[in-house]
Design a protein around this motif. Structure first.
Motif, PDB file in Angstrom:
ATOM      1  N   ALA A  57       5.014  -1.358  15.867  1.00  0.00           N
ATOM      2  CA  ALA A  57       4.903  -0.115  15.108  1.00  0.00           C
ATOM      3  C   ALA A  57       3.521  -0.065  14.476  1.00  0.00           C
ATOM      4  O   ALA A  57       2.957  -1.101  14.121  1.00  0.00           O
ATOM      5  N   GLY A  59       2.771   1.546  11.635  1.00  0.00           N
ATOM      6  CA  GLY A  59       2.798   1.762  10.195  1.00  0.00           C
ATOM      7  C   GLY A  59       2.667   3.220   9.803  1.00  0.00           C
ATOM      8  O   GLY A  59       2.814   4.121  10.634  1.00  0.00           O
ATOM      9  N   SER A  62       0.712   5.951  11.819  1.00  0.00           N
ATOM     10  CA  SER A  62       1.174   6.345  13.149  1.00  0.00           C
ATOM     11  C   SER A  62       1.930   7.668  13.084  1.00  0.00           C
ATOM     12  O   SER A  62       2.617   7.953  12.113  1.00  0.00           O
ATOM     13  N   ARG A  66       8.683   5.949  11.481  1.00  0.00           N
ATOM     14  CA  ARG A  66       9.176   4.580  11.313  1.00  0.00           C
ATOM     15  C   ARG A  66      10.671   4.500  11.618  1.00  0.00           C
ATOM     16  O   ARG A  66      11.150   3.543  12.209  1.00  0.00           O
ATOM     17  N   THR A  70      12.437   1.858  14.164  1.00  0.00           N
ATOM     18  CA  THR A  70      13.474   0.961  13.656  1.00  0.00           C
ATOM     19  C   THR A  70      14.766   1.141  14.446  1.00  0.00           C
ATOM     20  O   THR A  70      15.437   0.165  14.801  1.00  0.00           O
ATOM     21  N   ARG A  82       7.597  -5.611  15.012  1.00  0.00           N
ATOM     22  CA  ARG A  82       6.431  -6.035  14.209  1.00  0.00           C
ATOM     23  C   ARG A  82       5.614  -4.788  13.897  1.00  0.00           C
ATOM     24  O   ARG A  82       5.484  -3.903  14.739  1.00  0.00           O
ATOM     25  N   THR A  83       5.059  -4.746  12.713  1.00  0.00           N
ATOM     26  CA  THR A  83       4.228  -3.623  12.299  1.00  0.00           C
ATOM     27  C   THR A  83       2.806  -4.095  12.059  1.00  0.00           C
ATOM     28  O   THR A  83       2.576  -5.096  11.375  1.00  0.00           O
ATOM     29  N   PRO A  85      -0.257  -2.074  10.585  1.00  0.00           N
ATOM     30  CA  PRO A  85      -0.462  -0.762   9.970  1.00  0.00           C
ATOM     31  C   PRO A  85      -1.841  -0.137  10.207  1.00  0.00           C
ATOM     32  O   PRO A  85      -2.629   0.031   9.288  1.00  0.00           O
TER      33      PRO A  85
END
Length: 113
Positions: A57, A59, A62, A66, A70, A82-83, A85
């Motif tokens: 992801a 963060g 983006s 989210r 998720t 995993r993020t 950002p």
């Protein structure tokens, strides 16, 4: 000229039409409805994924919500989220962090070393 194209996701074919060759934002717009509201069969098929799956992801910067990322991770058995950002283009904006996360993922090139 209208072309009908198909994208395979989890054994489900998603159709979209394009006028000319799809590129960048035009491709996203062509499939936007299916991205925002995927067919129920698509979400159900995610539960059948048996491969180790890493979901990255970008963060808050983006454009991908989210909550959607998720939910994707929740639907794929044993997926890892995993993020990093930096926005949507993680590999371009943070190549070192991207490489580290991918190579440290179980089964990745550096696993077991």
């Amino acid at each position: 000229m209208v072309t009908r194209r198909f994208v395979g996701v989890g054994g489900v074919r998603l159709a979209y039409r394009v006028w000319g060759p799809p590129e960048g934002p035009a491709l996203v717009l062509a499939v936007r409805r299916q991205i925002d509201t995927p067919p129920a069969a698509w979400a159900a098929a995610l539960g059948g994924i048996t491969a180790r799956t890493l979901i990255l992801a970008g963060g808050p910067r983006s454009h991908v919500p989210r909550q959607s990322v998720t939910e994707l991770a929740r639907l794929i058995p044993d997926a890892r989220l995993r993020t990093i950002p930096v926005g949507h283009l993680i590999h371009r904006e943070a190549p070192e962090a991207f490489t580290t996360v991918v190579t440290e993922f179980p089964g990745g090139p550096s696993a077991g070393r």
